[in-house]
Design an enzyme around this catalytic site. Structure first.
Site, PDB file in Angstrom:
ATOM      1  CB  VAL A   1     -44.375   0.136 -80.405  1.00 31.68           C
ATOM      2  CG1 VAL A   1     -43.104  -0.632 -80.043  1.00 31.68           C
ATOM      3  CG2 VAL A   1     -44.452   1.432 -79.607  1.00 31.68           C
ATOM      4  CG  ASP A   2     -45.939   4.419 -84.932  1.00 34.42           C
ATOM      5  OD1 ASP A   2     -45.039   5.196 -84.545  1.00 34.42           O
ATOM      6  OD2 ASP A   2     -45.976   3.946 -86.085  1.00 34.42           O
TER       7      ASP A   2
ATOM      8  CG  HIS B   1     -37.718  -1.998 -80.460  1.00 25.95           C
ATOM      9  ND1 HIS B   1     -37.181  -0.729 -80.471  1.00 25.95           N
ATOM     10  CD2 HIS B   1     -36.667  -2.850 -80.494  1.00 25.95           C
ATOM     11  CE1 HIS B   1     -35.851  -0.821 -80.492  1.00 25.95           C
ATOM     12  NE2 HIS B   1     -35.521  -2.093 -80.519  1.00 25.95           N
TER      13      HIS B   1
ATOM     14  CE1 TYR C   1     -44.692  -0.097 -71.690  1.00 28.61           C
ATOM     15  CE2 TYR C   1     -44.661   0.602 -73.991  1.00 28.61           C
ATOM     16  CZ  TYR C   1     -43.975   0.232 -72.844  1.00 28.61           C
ATOM     17  OH  TYR C   1     -42.607   0.188 -72.852  1.00 28.61           O
TER      18      TYR C   1
ATOM     19  CG  LEU D   1     -34.917  17.578 -87.124  1.00 27.02           C
ATOM     20  CD1 LEU D   1     -35.627  18.100 -88.371  1.00 27.02           C
ATOM     21  CD2 LEU D   1     -35.840  17.680 -85.922  1.00 27.02           C
TER      22      LEU D   1
HETATM   23  N1  APR Z   1     -37.890  14.142 -89.001  1.00 25.83           N
HETATM   24  C1  APR Z   1     -36.777  13.362 -89.001  1.00 25.83           C
HETATM   25  N2  APR Z   1     -36.101  13.009 -87.878  1.00 25.83           N
HETATM   26  C2  APR Z   1     -36.592  13.468 -86.709  1.00 25.83           C
HETATM   27  C3  APR Z   1     -37.749  14.285 -86.619  1.00 25.83           C
HETATM   28  C4  APR Z   1     -38.404  14.612 -87.833  1.00 25.83           C
HETATM   29  N3  APR Z   1     -39.492  15.388 -87.859  1.00 25.83           N
HETATM   30  N4  APR Z   1     -37.957  14.581 -85.309  1.00 25.83           N
HETATM   31  C5  APR Z   1     -36.979  13.976 -84.612  1.00 25.83           C
HETATM   32  N5  APR Z   1     -36.148  13.312 -85.447  1.00 25.83           N
HETATM   33  C6  APR Z   1     -34.968  12.506 -85.111  1.00 25.83           C
HETATM   34  C7  APR Z   1     -34.170  13.047 -83.949  1.00 25.83           C
HETATM   35  O1  APR Z   1     -33.172  13.941 -84.434  1.00 25.83           O
HETATM   36  C8  APR Z   1     -33.537  11.779 -83.366  1.00 25.83           C
HETATM   37  O2  APR Z   1     -32.294  11.509 -83.986  1.00 25.83           O
HETATM   38  O3  APR Z   1     -35.444  11.242 -84.685  1.00 25.83           O
HETATM   39  C9  APR Z   1     -34.535  10.680 -83.731  1.00 25.83           C
HETATM   40  C10 APR Z   1     -35.346  10.178 -82.552  1.00 25.83           C
HETATM   41  O4  APR Z   1     -34.448   9.530 -81.692  1.00 25.83           O
HETATM   42  P1  APR Z   1     -35.015   8.769 -80.409  1.00 25.83           P
HETATM   43  O5  APR Z   1     -35.979   9.656 -79.695  1.00 25.83           O
HETATM   44  O6  APR Z   1     -33.810   8.224 -79.667  1.00 25.83           O
HETATM   45  O7  APR Z   1     -35.878   7.562 -80.990  1.00 25.83           O
HETATM   46  P2  APR Z   1     -35.321   6.183 -81.573  1.00 25.83           P
HETATM   47  O8  APR Z   1     -33.982   6.373 -82.199  1.00 25.83           O
HETATM   48  O9  APR Z   1     -36.410   5.605 -82.395  1.00 25.83           O
HETATM   49  O10 APR Z   1     -35.165   5.281 -80.245  1.00 25.83           O
HETATM   50  C11 APR Z   1     -34.805   3.937 -80.461  1.00 25.83           C
HETATM   51  O11 APR Z   1     -35.020   3.536 -78.092  1.00 25.83           O
HETATM   52  O12 APR Z   1     -36.232   3.939 -76.217  1.00 25.83           O
HETATM   53  C12 APR Z   1     -35.967   2.992 -77.175  1.00 25.83           C
HETATM   54  O13 APR Z   1     -37.392   1.270 -77.865  1.00 25.83           O
HETATM   55  C13 APR Z   1     -37.230   2.654 -77.915  1.00 25.83           C
HETATM   56  O14 APR Z   1     -37.480   2.191 -80.253  1.00 25.83           O
HETATM   57  C14 APR Z   1     -36.926   3.107 -79.341  1.00 25.83           C
HETATM   58  C15 APR Z   1     -35.409   3.085 -79.383  1.00 25.83           C
END
Ligand code: APR
Length: 235
Positions: free
Chosen positions: A94-95, A110, A57, A203
């Site tokens: 968390v940003d 979160h 972190y 995306l």
């Molecule tokens: N623009 C739009 N969407 C995007 C971009 C972008 N430039 N880049 C990536 N993505 C999309 C990806 O296609 C994906 O569907 O963002 C999503 C990111 O998914 P994750 O990495 O799973 O992140 P998130 O959904 O926020 O995870 C949820 O999981 O690990 C835990 O606590 C953590 O808050 C997090 C939670």
């Protein structure tokens, strides 16, 4: 209520901060490809190796402190300022890029990287740049400080308020999340039950894409400003 007012509830995930240089979790090379969730994002992992978790972190806190909000964060803040109805931003991130981009009403379900929590007395204070297992709580002096982050297996923050917002939303938008982590992944169902129009901006299609009435694909810095401009021009 017409479409040109009403309450808009927005859920964001790591994808909205990707173009600000902050890694997502499940994309190619993402954070969960570099670290095991059970080692760095669970209470068990923290009690097993607090130094490893603080290091994880501390690195993310330093990276987030350097990051700047992108056009998508700014577009949502602009929507909050200029939409005639209420706009609530619920983020899994968390940003603090929503706040840096000018957003006012942000619920961090979160937790936040720049928050510290005492596991003994529940005291919260602004996190220092670096946290270490030897740190003591400013309130009770116990050496039980942790990042104020919600780990897997823990209850996300503000859930009662979040369900209230979803219950009276006229529009629900999910932005930059893979829809793989609950309870956030089920918010779209709550919104649908409240009769809200639901839209996903991502995306690529998320795991819950088929639950949304409308879907827009592309980078957040392109599709989010286009969407908010359309809303504000009454299109
Ligand atoms: N623009 C739009 N969407 C995007 C971009 C972008 N430039 N880049 C990536 N993505 C999309 C990806 O296609 C994906 O569907 O963002 C999503 C990111 O998914 P994750 O990495 O799973 O992140 P998130 O959904 O926020 O995870 C949820 O999981 O690990 C835990 O606590 C953590 O808050 C997090 C939670």
């Amino acid at each position: 209520m017409g479409k040109s007012e009403g309450k808009i509830v927005i859920l964001t995930g790591a994808g909205i901060s990707a173009e600000s240089g902050l890694g997502t979790f499940r994309d190619e090379g993402g954070l969960w490809a570099q670290h095991r969730i059970e080692d760095v994002a669970t209470p068990e992992g923290f009690s097993r190796d607090p130094e490893l978790v603080h290091r994880f972190y501390n690195a993310r806190r330093a990276q987030a402190a350097e990051a700047t909000p992108n056009a998508a964060h700014i577009a949502l803040a602009n929507l909050q300022q200029n939409w005639p109805g209420e706009v609530v931003i619920i983020t899994q991130n968390v940003d603090c890029l929503h706040e840096k981009g000018g957003a006012s009403k942000v619920l961090h379900m979160h937790g936040v990287l720049d928050g510290a929590l005492c596991a003994s007395c529940d005291h919260r204070w602004p996190a220092p740049d670096e946290m270490h297992p030897s740190d003591t709580c400013p309130a009770c002096r116990a050496t039980s400080t942790r990042p104020d982050i919600v780990w897997f297996g823990e209850m996300p923050y503000d859930m009662e308020e979040i369900y209230d917002h979803l219950g009276d939303a006229t529009m629900f938008a999910s932005i930059g999340t893979s829809g793989q982590v609950y309870p956030a992944a089920a918010f779209v169902q709550e919104a649908r039950m409240a009769g809200a129009h639901t839209i996903e901006l991502n995306l690529e299609p998320s795991a819950g894409a088929s639950s949304f009435g409308e879907r827009r694909l592309g980078p957040a810095t392109q599709i989010v400003p286009a969407w908010t401009n359309e809303l504000l021009s009454g299109a």
